[in-house]
Scaffold this motif. Structure first.
Motif, PDB file in Angstrom:
ATOM      1  N   TYR A  69       0.997  -1.221  -0.129  1.00 45.39           N
ATOM      2  CA  TYR A  69       0.067  -0.027  -0.004  1.00 45.39           C
ATOM      3  C   TYR A  69       1.105   1.187  -0.144  1.00 45.39           C
ATOM      4  N   GLU A  70       0.487   2.040  -0.935  1.00 47.21           N
ATOM      5  CA  GLU A  70       1.391   3.501  -0.834  1.00 47.21           C
ATOM      6  C   GLU A  70       0.562   4.520  -0.422  1.00 47.21           C
ATOM      7  N   SER A  71       1.400   5.267   0.391  1.00 46.56           N
ATOM      8  CA  SER A  71       0.505   6.749   1.019  1.00 46.56           C
ATOM      9  C   SER A  71       0.387   7.512  -0.178  1.00 46.56           C
ATOM     10  N   VAL A  72      -0.572   8.254   0.154  1.00 48.57           N
ATOM     11  CA  VAL A  72      -1.247   9.248  -1.185  1.00 48.57           C
ATOM     12  C   VAL A  72      -0.604  10.733  -0.901  1.00 48.57           C
ATOM     13  N   GLU A  73       0.004  11.187  -2.094  1.00 50.14           N
ATOM     14  CA  GLU A  73       0.150  12.703  -2.234  1.00 50.14           C
ATOM     15  C   GLU A  73      -1.147  13.685  -2.307  1.00 50.14           C
ATOM     16  N   HIS A  74      -1.268  14.382  -1.368  1.00 49.61           N
ATOM     17  CA  HIS A  74      -2.297  15.389  -1.460  1.00 49.61           C
ATOM     18  C   HIS A  74      -2.061  16.644  -1.406  1.00 49.61           C
ATOM     19  N   ARG A  75      -2.879  17.822  -1.613  1.00 45.27           N
ATOM     20  CA  ARG A  75      -2.763  19.225  -1.343  1.00 45.27           C
ATOM     21  C   ARG A  75      -3.919  19.658  -1.243  1.00 45.27           C
TER      22      ARG A  75
END
Ligand code: AKG
Ligand code: FE2
Length: 325
Positions: free
Chosen positions: A237-243
């Motif tokens: 599982y990969e963490s998600v990039e967000h803004r």
């Protein structure tokens, strides 16, 4: 916050695009199965676990509805947040966070060394019960990844560093230049986020790297995979990039609940999820030190990027990835 100070201005390639891309197919998971029975079993539960697994793999985040948190409780926190931020700057600064005191009010956070267009209030909770799936030492039930439901218990049984943040994004004179929160991944295990109906959260879609607007769904929570789950699962599982985008007319509120283990936790890929053919991709690191380094670097503009999990990636894993990409 008055005029747009240059410290808020994002570099060209990180500015929000004028056109908002609304994605179809953002995973929305209905948790009513968990509400309807005290211990759900069988295919309903299997379907739910499969939905969560696919969402974590393909998106790194999902929304949940019918989660069982009473609307009145959420509304109470939201109205307390509004009352707090409506106070004068002088009042708010009386409970200011600083380099010695990690909790409280703060309006100068920098993400990736650019100031965020926001003010926040951080606090801890007395009994954070969200992790792990089970606290029962005899629980035989397995969850996703074939781990026992209580596998994460030692990391969360005491001294959790879980905290809640109240985010307030005031209207911004230059929504095309600044961001409410710059691009980032959440460093902890998992984030549960409530957002109001204004909208502004964008996530980076894994399939094509496009920034996608997460349209608010009334009373839903957004769940983000954090960096620690990425490391524990050895990148399954990969963490998600967000803004977060801001806008010129409406203030926005959001409430992330950051689920974090005890500060002395040594974070590394879980032994059951590694093997000779799938060796650990990360070196072990101490969560408390990582967290403290990140917090200090959020205080001021630095010339270097603040601490990130890729810095703990083993050289062989980095090399293999660069061949694949
Ligand atoms: O306001 C939001 O929607 C997200 C906030 C966020 O990503 C954070 O506080 O880490
Ligand atoms: Fe975040």
């Amino acid at each position: 916050m008055g005029e747009v100070d240059p410290t808020f201005i994002q570099e060209l390639q990180h500015r929000p695009k004028p056109a908002v891309i609304e994605a179809h197919g953002i995973p929305q998971i209905d948790l009513s199965t968990l509400q309807n029975s005290s211990s759900p079993v069988g295919s309903d539960l299997e379907d739910l676990v499969a939905d969560v697994r696919n969402a974590c793999k393909n998106w790194g985040f999902f929304q949940v509805i019918n989660h069982g948190v009473p609307i009145e409780s959420s509304e109470k926190v939201k109205s307390a947040a509004k009352r707090f931020f409506d106070q004068t700057a002088e009042e708010k600064r009386k409970v200011r966070r600083d380099e010695a005191n990690p909790l409280g009010y703060y309006d100068t956070e920098h993400t990736k060394n650019v100031r965020d267009w926001k003010e926040v209030f951080d606090f801890t909770v007395e009994v954070p019960t969200t992790m792990p799936a089970s606290h029962d030492p005899d629980d035989e039930q397995t969850t996703d990844l074939n781990l026992p439901a209580n596998r994460l218990e030692p990391f969360f049984s005491k001294d959790q560093t879980t905290f809640v943040r109240l985010n307030h994004y005031p209207p911004c004179l230059a929504p095309d230049l600044a961001l409410g929160v710059g691009r980032h991944k959440d460093a902890g295990a998992m984030t549960i986020l409530a957002q109001d109906d204004v909208g502004g959260l964008e996530v980076k879609r894994k399939t094509d790297g496009e920034w996608i607007f997460v349209k608010p769904t009334p009373n839903a929570f957004i769940i983000n995979v954090g960096d620690i789950i990425q490391v524990w699962s050895n990148d399954t599982y990969e963490s998600v990039e967000h803004r977060v985008r801001v806008n010129s007319t409406r203030e926005r509120f959001s409430i992330p609940f950051f689920v974090n283990p005890a500060h002395y936790t040594v974070v590394e890929p879980l032994a059951e999820l590694t093997s000779e053919s799938n060796p650990a991709k990360y070196k072990a690191y101490n969560w408390g030190k990582f967290f403290a380094t990140r917090k200090v670097s959020n205080f001021k503009k630095l010339d270097v990027e603040n601490i990130q999990i890729y810095q703990f990636k083993k050289p062989n894993a980095r090399k293999i990835e660069s061949l694949v990409v």
